[in-house]
Design a protein around this motif. Sequence first.
Motif, mmCIF file in Angstrom:
data_model
loop_
_atom_site.group_PDB
_atom_site.id
_atom_site.type_symbol
_atom_site.label_atom_id
_atom_site.label_comp_id
_atom_site.label_asym_id
_atom_site.label_seq_id
_atom_site.Cartn_x
_atom_site.Cartn_y
_atom_site.Cartn_z
ATOM 1 N N ALA A 119 -7.889 52.893 54.625
ATOM 2 C CA ALA A 119 -6.429 52.954 54.438
ATOM 3 C C ALA A 119 -5.780 53.714 55.592
ATOM 4 O O ALA A 119 -4.742 53.297 56.133
ATOM 5 N N LEU A 120 -6.408 54.814 55.984
ATOM 6 C CA LEU A 120 -5.866 55.616 57.078
ATOM 7 C C LEU A 120 -5.832 54.808 58.375
ATOM 8 O O LEU A 120 -4.837 54.834 59.110
ATOM 9 N N SER A 121 -6.898 54.073 58.662
ATOM 10 C CA SER A 121 -6.913 53.326 59.921
ATOM 11 C C SER A 121 -5.857 52.207 59.905
ATOM 12 O O SER A 121 -5.274 51.889 60.945
ATOM 13 N N HIS A 122 -5.586 51.637 58.733
ATOM 14 C CA HIS A 122 -4.513 50.636 58.649
ATOM 15 C C HIS A 122 -3.157 51.298 58.893
ATOM 16 O O HIS A 122 -2.315 50.762 59.622
ATOM 17 N N ALA A 123 -2.960 52.454 58.266
ATOM 18 C CA ALA A 123 -1.671 53.154 58.414
ATOM 19 C C ALA A 123 -1.485 53.615 59.855
ATOM 20 O O ALA A 123 -0.382 53.546 60.403
ATOM 21 N N VAL B 88 -0.178 50.380 52.154
ATOM 22 C CA VAL B 88 -1.600 50.069 51.980
ATOM 23 C C VAL B 88 -1.854 49.759 50.505
ATOM 24 O O VAL B 88 -1.251 50.368 49.618
ATOM 25 N N ALA B 89 -2.744 48.784 50.277
ATOM 26 C CA ALA B 89 -2.958 48.292 48.911
ATOM 27 C C ALA B 89 -4.448 48.283 48.574
ATOM 28 O O ALA B 89 -5.150 47.316 48.872
ATOM 29 N N PRO B 90 -4.943 49.358 47.956
ATOM 30 C CA PRO B 90 -6.365 49.408 47.610
ATOM 31 C C PRO B 90 -6.691 48.475 46.445
ATOM 32 O O PRO B 90 -6.035 48.497 45.409
ATOM 33 N N MET C 261 -10.903 49.215 43.026
ATOM 34 C CA MET C 261 -11.071 49.666 41.631
ATOM 35 C C MET C 261 -12.036 50.843 41.463
ATOM 36 O O MET C 261 -12.590 51.052 40.367
ATOM 37 N N MET C 262 -12.221 51.643 42.515
ATOM 38 C CA MET C 262 -12.966 52.897 42.332
ATOM 39 C C MET C 262 -12.035 53.906 41.652
ATOM 40 O O MET C 262 -10.826 53.930 41.920
ATOM 41 N N ASP C 263 -12.594 54.766 40.819
ATOM 42 C CA ASP C 263 -11.793 55.825 40.201
ATOM 43 C C ASP C 263 -11.401 56.845 41.261
ATOM 44 O O ASP C 263 -12.242 57.260 42.066
ATOM 45 N N GLY C 264 -10.156 57.237 41.255
ATOM 46 C CA GLY C 264 -9.703 58.302 42.147
ATOM 47 C C GLY C 264 -9.305 57.852 43.539
ATOM 48 O O GLY C 264 -8.969 58.675 44.388
ATOM 49 N N ARG C 265 -9.280 56.510 43.773
ATOM 50 C CA ARG C 265 -9.013 56.073 45.170
ATOM 51 C C ARG C 265 -7.577 56.308 45.596
ATOM 52 O O ARG C 265 -7.329 56.567 46.774
ATOM 53 N N VAL C 266 -6.636 56.218 44.646
ATOM 54 C CA VAL C 266 -5.236 56.418 45.055
ATOM 55 C C VAL C 266 -5.039 57.855 45.543
ATOM 56 O O VAL C 266 -4.442 58.091 46.603
ATOM 57 N N ALA C 267 -5.591 58.805 44.790
ATOM 58 C CA ALA C 267 -5.472 60.214 45.204
ATOM 59 C C ALA C 267 -6.188 60.441 46.541
ATOM 60 O O ALA C 267 -5.677 61.140 47.415
ATOM 61 N N GLY D 188 -0.471 63.078 58.805
ATOM 62 C CA GLY D 188 0.908 62.821 59.252
ATOM 63 C C GLY D 188 1.455 61.474 58.824
ATOM 64 O O GLY D 188 2.388 60.958 59.432
ATOM 65 N N LEU D 189 0.854 60.870 57.784
ATOM 66 C CA LEU D 189 1.343 59.562 57.345
ATOM 67 C C LEU D 189 1.871 59.620 55.915
ATOM 68 O O LEU D 189 1.673 58.705 55.114
ATOM 69 N N ALA D 190 2.580 60.708 55.641
ATOM 70 C CA ALA D 190 3.164 60.907 54.310
ATOM 71 C C ALA D 190 4.162 59.809 53.968
ATOM 72 O O ALA D 190 4.448 59.564 52.798
ATOM 73 N N ARG D 191 4.668 59.126 54.989
ATOM 74 C CA ARG D 191 5.689 58.097 54.732
ATOM 75 C C ARG D 191 5.095 56.781 54.233
ATOM 76 O O ARG D 191 5.833 55.906 53.776
ATOM 77 N N THR D 192 3.799 56.600 54.373
ATOM 78 C CA THR D 192 3.192 55.303 54.031
ATOM 79 C C THR D 192 2.946 55.186 52.524
ATOM 80 O O THR D 192 2.186 55.963 51.948
ATOM 81 N N PRO D 193 3.592 54.217 51.873
ATOM 82 C CA PRO D 193 3.390 54.060 50.427
ATOM 83 C C PRO D 193 2.071 53.370 50.060
ATOM 84 O O PRO D 193 1.508 52.631 50.866
ATOM 85 N N VAL D 194 1.625 53.625 48.843
ATOM 86 C CA VAL D 194 0.410 53.004 48.314
ATOM 87 C C VAL D 194 0.791 52.049 47.184
ATOM 88 O O VAL D 194 1.407 52.453 46.199
ATOM 89 N N MET D 195 0.410 50.802 47.359
ATOM 90 C CA MET D 195 0.543 49.822 46.274
ATOM 91 C C MET D 195 -0.847 49.666 45.668
ATOM 92 O O MET D 195 -1.758 49.182 46.326
#
Length: 325
Positions: free
Chosen positions: A152-156, A163-165, A168-174, A184-191
């Motif tokens: 996700a970081l390399s995409h951002a 970024v859209a994970p 289905m691993m537990d805890g991946r969004v966090a 420094g990519l606090a602006r990138t949303p997670v779907m």
Amino acid sequence: MASFPELRMRRLRRTEGLRGLVRETAVGAGDFIYPLFVRHGKRVREEISTMPGCYHLSPDEAVREAEECLKLGIPGVLLFGLPDHKDGMGTEAYDAKGAVQEAVRLIKKHAPEAIAITDVCLCEYTDHGHCGVIVDGAVDNDRSLELIARTALSHAEAGADMVAPSDMMDGRVAAIRRALDGHGLARTPVMSYAAKYASAFFGPFRVAADSAPQFGDRRGYQMDPGNAREALREMALDVAEGADVLMVKPALAYLDILARARRRFDLPLAAYNVSGEYSMVKAAARAGWIDERRAVLETLTAIKRAGADIILTYHAKDAAKWLKE
Ligand code: PBG
Ligand code: ZN
């Protein structure tokens, strides 16, 4: 209270003008995101055998698709990648020179208004075809998290707008949120593919993305089709972990999940009209058994009516053209 014959429901169905006036749900090109399959190379455009009308594209061709989407009123694309090389750790998933990363950079350069969303998973990149790392014959949740977050970081870092994970691993969004915020990519949303079911309707995609598991199946991490309350728990967890958008996938067999999610959550909701749903309509249309245009517009309207704000669909370009006519 009025009833028949004073009350007649057909009065408001008499003309297209009247029907349009009282229509509750209207789907539009602005609701769609168009998924693309990218691979290395230049001027590559090869039709996918299981998904007529969809192509393997090199990054330059992905730019053309993004531009075409904008012209049609479709705000963005969702990128899947096909690596040159697969291994046990899915290394190319988080390679800055991966096909997805290249495509994102090119799209942001040549069609900056197009929203570039990336699918974050390892299954296209691992030689075993699972969505995480294998330890002792099973997908290890916690070891997979680090690689998912890295991906996700390399995409951002390449410029992805979202970024859209889908692992289905537990805890991946966090884990992803932490990695993005820490770099420094606090602006990138997670779907988040929050309620993703172990579905037969992913079949055509797995050929397209060459991502079928080489042993076993995905039922140890994707959801059981019989479960609805569990989907709401999955979504609540992803909200707590910082998801910005929640997704239900597939769409059609799970419209009840979407409707329940709409009532429970105020986040934007996405629904993924998946490959199997697409290819079934294509096959029936080709055989002359169904009116493709009407079937597609009816389907997309139903997904929106059930509660989706965003519809990820391979029909996006066709539907946008039909809606313009
Ligand atoms: C990867 C991924 C899949 C889809 C989206 N991301 C396949 C899977 O989980 O096996 C399915 C998309 C589609 O069928 O259109 N994890
Ligand atoms: Zn996967």
